[in-house]
Design a protein around this motif. Structure first.
Motif, PDB file in Angstrom:
ATOM      1  N   SER A  40       0.825  -1.219   0.000  1.00 57.23           N
ATOM      2  CA  SER A  40       0.000   0.000   0.000  1.00 57.23           C
ATOM      3  C   SER A  40       0.850   1.256   0.000  1.00 57.23           C
ATOM      4  N   GLU A  41       2.043   1.170   0.611  1.00 54.69           N
ATOM      5  CA  GLU A  41       2.957   2.313   0.642  1.00 54.69           C
ATOM      6  C   GLU A  41       3.541   2.608  -0.747  1.00 54.69           C
ATOM      7  N   MET A  42       3.458   1.625  -1.657  1.00 59.87           N
ATOM      8  CA  MET A  42       4.009   1.773  -3.001  1.00 59.87           C
ATOM      9  C   MET A  42       2.931   2.136  -4.027  1.00 59.87           C
ATOM     10  N   TRP A  43       1.664   2.066  -3.620  1.00 64.05           N
ATOM     11  CA  TRP A  43       0.532   2.243  -4.538  1.00 64.05           C
ATOM     12  C   TRP A  43       0.364   3.715  -4.891  1.00 64.05           C
ATOM     13  N   LYS A  44       0.510   4.035  -6.172  1.00 67.92           N
ATOM     14  CA  LYS A  44       0.418   5.411  -6.626  1.00 67.92           C
ATOM     15  C   LYS A  44      -0.166   5.427  -8.033  1.00 67.92           C
ATOM     16  N   GLU A  45      -1.271   6.136  -8.197  1.00 69.38           N
ATOM     17  CA  GLU A  45      -1.930   6.262  -9.505  1.00 69.38           C
ATOM     18  C   GLU A  45      -2.219   4.895 -10.111  1.00 69.38           C
ATOM     19  N   ASN A  46      -2.727   3.986  -9.257  1.00 62.42           N
ATOM     20  CA  ASN A  46      -3.144   2.639  -9.660  1.00 62.42           C
ATOM     21  C   ASN A  46      -2.008   1.773 -10.190  1.00 62.42           C
ATOM     22  N   LYS A  47      -0.803   2.104  -9.749  1.00 61.63           N
ATOM     23  CA  LYS A  47       0.354   1.264 -10.057  1.00 61.63           C
ATOM     24  C   LYS A  47       1.262   1.203  -8.829  1.00 61.63           C
ATOM     25  N   TYR A  48       2.237   0.311  -8.897  1.00 62.72           N
ATOM     26  CA  TYR A  48       3.180   0.143  -7.786  1.00 62.72           C
ATOM     27  C   TYR A  48       4.482   0.845  -8.121  1.00 62.72           C
ATOM     28  N   HIS A  49       4.811   1.831  -7.289  1.00 66.91           N
ATOM     29  CA  HIS A  49       5.975   2.670  -7.531  1.00 66.91           C
ATOM     30  C   HIS A  49       7.152   2.152  -6.713  1.00 66.91           C
ATOM     31  N   PHE A  50       8.188   1.707  -7.388  1.00 72.10           N
ATOM     32  CA  PHE A  50       9.410   1.265  -6.720  1.00 72.10           C
ATOM     33  C   PHE A  50      10.244   2.516  -6.417  1.00 72.10           C
ATOM     34  N   PHE A  51       9.771   3.253  -5.395  1.00 71.65           N
ATOM     35  CA  PHE A  51      10.236   4.612  -5.145  1.00 71.65           C
ATOM     36  C   PHE A  51      11.608   4.690  -4.504  1.00 71.65           C
ATOM     37  N   LYS A  52      12.107   3.593  -3.968  1.00 66.99           N
ATOM     38  CA  LYS A  52      13.397   3.650  -3.282  1.00 66.99           C
ATOM     39  C   LYS A  52      14.535   3.029  -4.081  1.00 66.99           C
ATOM     40  N   SER A  53      14.212   2.240  -5.089  1.00 65.98           N
ATOM     41  CA  SER A  53      15.271   1.574  -5.853  1.00 65.98           C
ATOM     42  C   SER A  53      15.453   2.216  -7.222  1.00 65.98           C
ATOM     43  N   ASP A  54      14.642   1.794  -8.200  1.00 65.52           N
ATOM     44  CA  ASP A  54      14.867   2.290  -9.566  1.00 65.52           C
ATOM     45  C   ASP A  54      13.810   3.271 -10.062  1.00 65.52           C
ATOM     46  N   GLY A  55      12.793   3.565  -9.238  1.00 68.03           N
ATOM     47  CA  GLY A  55      11.771   4.528  -9.632  1.00 68.03           C
ATOM     48  C   GLY A  55      10.750   4.012 -10.617  1.00 68.03           C
ATOM     49  N   SER A  56      10.784   2.722 -10.938  1.00 69.13           N
ATOM     50  CA  SER A  56       9.873   2.164 -11.932  1.00 69.13           C
ATOM     51  C   SER A  56       8.457   1.998 -11.377  1.00 69.13           C
ATOM     52  N   TYR A  57       7.505   1.794 -12.295  1.00 68.29           N
ATOM     53  CA  TYR A  57       6.114   1.531 -11.927  1.00 68.29           C
ATOM     54  C   TYR A  57       5.726   0.162 -12.455  1.00 68.29           C
TER      55      TYR A  57
END
Length: 429
Positions: A245-262
């Motif tokens: 849930s902490e990665m859920w952004k705009e109906n996708k999963y944001h790998f916000f701490k590693s490579d920034g991918s969705y």
């Protein structure tokens, strides 16, 4: 059980943030005291924790309002009245609050009273808390699921996923299981040091290094299990809580701490399917976000017969939400956090609903913990079979393990260790 007095005060949790402590004295003289924990990664539908919001004091995190609610409204409603049982006490407070999420009095205020009362009643009967709360004839000591690598919002590193846990299940008793876990924890420190990684710990006592990838966290844990003299999958398996849930952004999963991918929901499920096929993983908690019900259905259909799929944020220890999950065939297990729902009685009701529908129950601490050991007794009393309460260090986590050791010694041969049979549809080597 007539209550003579109820007194609350503001104390501190493991992060140094304020929380509520309540002591109840019965007219018999028996006392009970409880401290409420607090979470950082929280579900949207959790019961409401009441904070003061005064930025000049603890940066707004004070709990003097919750304390005042215990000492006034709740005390006035309960003191001097004969209370027949736990459910009656909890119902009085629920009705007094009158909101769907306990936002008026605060779930932290209500839970502190609920637990303190249970302890007072146990002390009056001269019983241990687990005996007073027991819901079955046979006592089961849980597998300790130890969070040895921290990431996500629980650590200042580059790991997207929040918790990488070890489950020492091939043991004759809890005492041996916790030793296996601690030995692996110390071996992991040596493995990380040998690779030149930092061995500082996160909120829950697990190591919080910067790694080459999220997957490397699994690999170094497997190396540590072997270095400690155990066989991955046979003796010790892996449990995960990515806190999606902490990665859920705009109906996708944001790998916000590693490579920034969705990643899409389907891509996220593919990651878990790949990992579960490659590694001895027996449990995946919050593999999908709380608002991604479609993703949860896909995950359950794909992996529900291979691994225990635990719903935390999506269920929030709430029986009504759990029933929705059961109807929609989402997950096969539920995480149990007393402060998500706010009373002991409601927590027990949720666990009964889960068990009646073939769902496992996985009891959990919170990242903002205290020295209170209630969940250790609670896990044994309810026969949950597995518990997560931190790693191999930090006394607010170790205190629960120590309490379980005491309980096991009290029970002697009346205690059974849960072992691998705890995990639903075990996927092990």
């Amino acid at each position: 059980m007539m209550i003579k007095s109820i007194k609350a005060q503001e104390v501190l949790d493991s992060r140094g943030n304020p929380t509520v402590e309540t002591e109840i004295t019965l007219t018999s003289g028996a006392k009970g005291r409880a401290i409420v924990p607090s979470g950082a990664s929280t579900g949207e539908r959790e019961a409401a924790e009441l904070r003061d919001g005064d930025k000049t004091r603890f940066f707004g995190k004070g709990v003097l309002k919750a304390v005042a609610n215990v000492n006034s409204d709740i005390a006035d409603a309960l003191c001097g009245k004969k209370i027949n049982d736990q459910r009656e006490l909890d119902t009085i407070m629920i009705n007094l609050d009158g909101t769907p999420n306990k936002s008026k009095l605060g779930a932290n205020a209500i839970l502190s009273v609920s637990l303190a009362y249970a302890k007072a009643c146990a002390n009056k009967k001269e019983e241990a808390l687990f005996q007073h709360l027991a819901q079955q004839d046979k006592y089961v000591l849980p597998v300790p699921c130890m969070n040895v690598i921290n990431g996500g919002v629980h650590a200042d590193n580059n790991i997207d996923f929040q918790e990488f846990m070890i489950a020492p299940h091939n043991a004759p008793n809890f005492e041996t299981a916790i030793r296996m876990g601690i030995e692996t924890f110390h071996s992991l420190k040596k493995v990380l040091q040998a690779k030149g990684y930092n061995t500082a710990v996160g909120d829950e006592g697990g190591f919080a290094p910067n790694l080459k990838s999220n997957e490397e966290a699994i690999e170094v844990i497997l190396e540590a299990i072997t270095a400690a003299g155990y066989v991955p999958g046979k003796d010790i398996s892996i449990c995960l809580d990515p806190a999606s849930s902490e990665m859920w952004k705009e109906n996708k999963y944001h790998f916000f701490k590693s490579d920034g991918s969705y990643k899409s929901s389907e891509e996220m499920v593919a990651i878990w399917e790949d990992w579960i096929n490659k590694y001895p993983i027996v449990l995946l908690e919050d593999g999908m976000a709380e608002n991604d019900w479609k993703g949860w259905q896909i995950l359950t259909e794909k992996l529900g017969d291979k691994v225990e799929l635990v719903g935390d944020d999506i269920f929030c220890t709430n029986a009504k939400i759990l029933q929705e999950g059961i109807d929609k065939k989402v997950a096969n297990s539920i995480l149990i956090k007393l402060n998500q729902i706010g009373t002991l009685s409601e927590t027990i009701d949720t666990m009964k609903l889960a068990k009646d529908n073939g769902y496992n129950c996985f009891v959990s601490h919170r990242s903002g913990e205290t020295e209170d050991t209630t969940i250790a007794d609670f896990t044994v009393a309810l026969g949950a079979g597995h518990l997560k309460t931190g790693s191999g260090c930090r006394s607010e986590r170790i205190s629960k393990f120590n309490q379980l050791l005491r309980i096991e010694r009290i029970l002697g041969d009346k205690a059974e260790f849960a072992g691998i049979k705890t995990f639903k549809n075990q996927y092990v080597c």
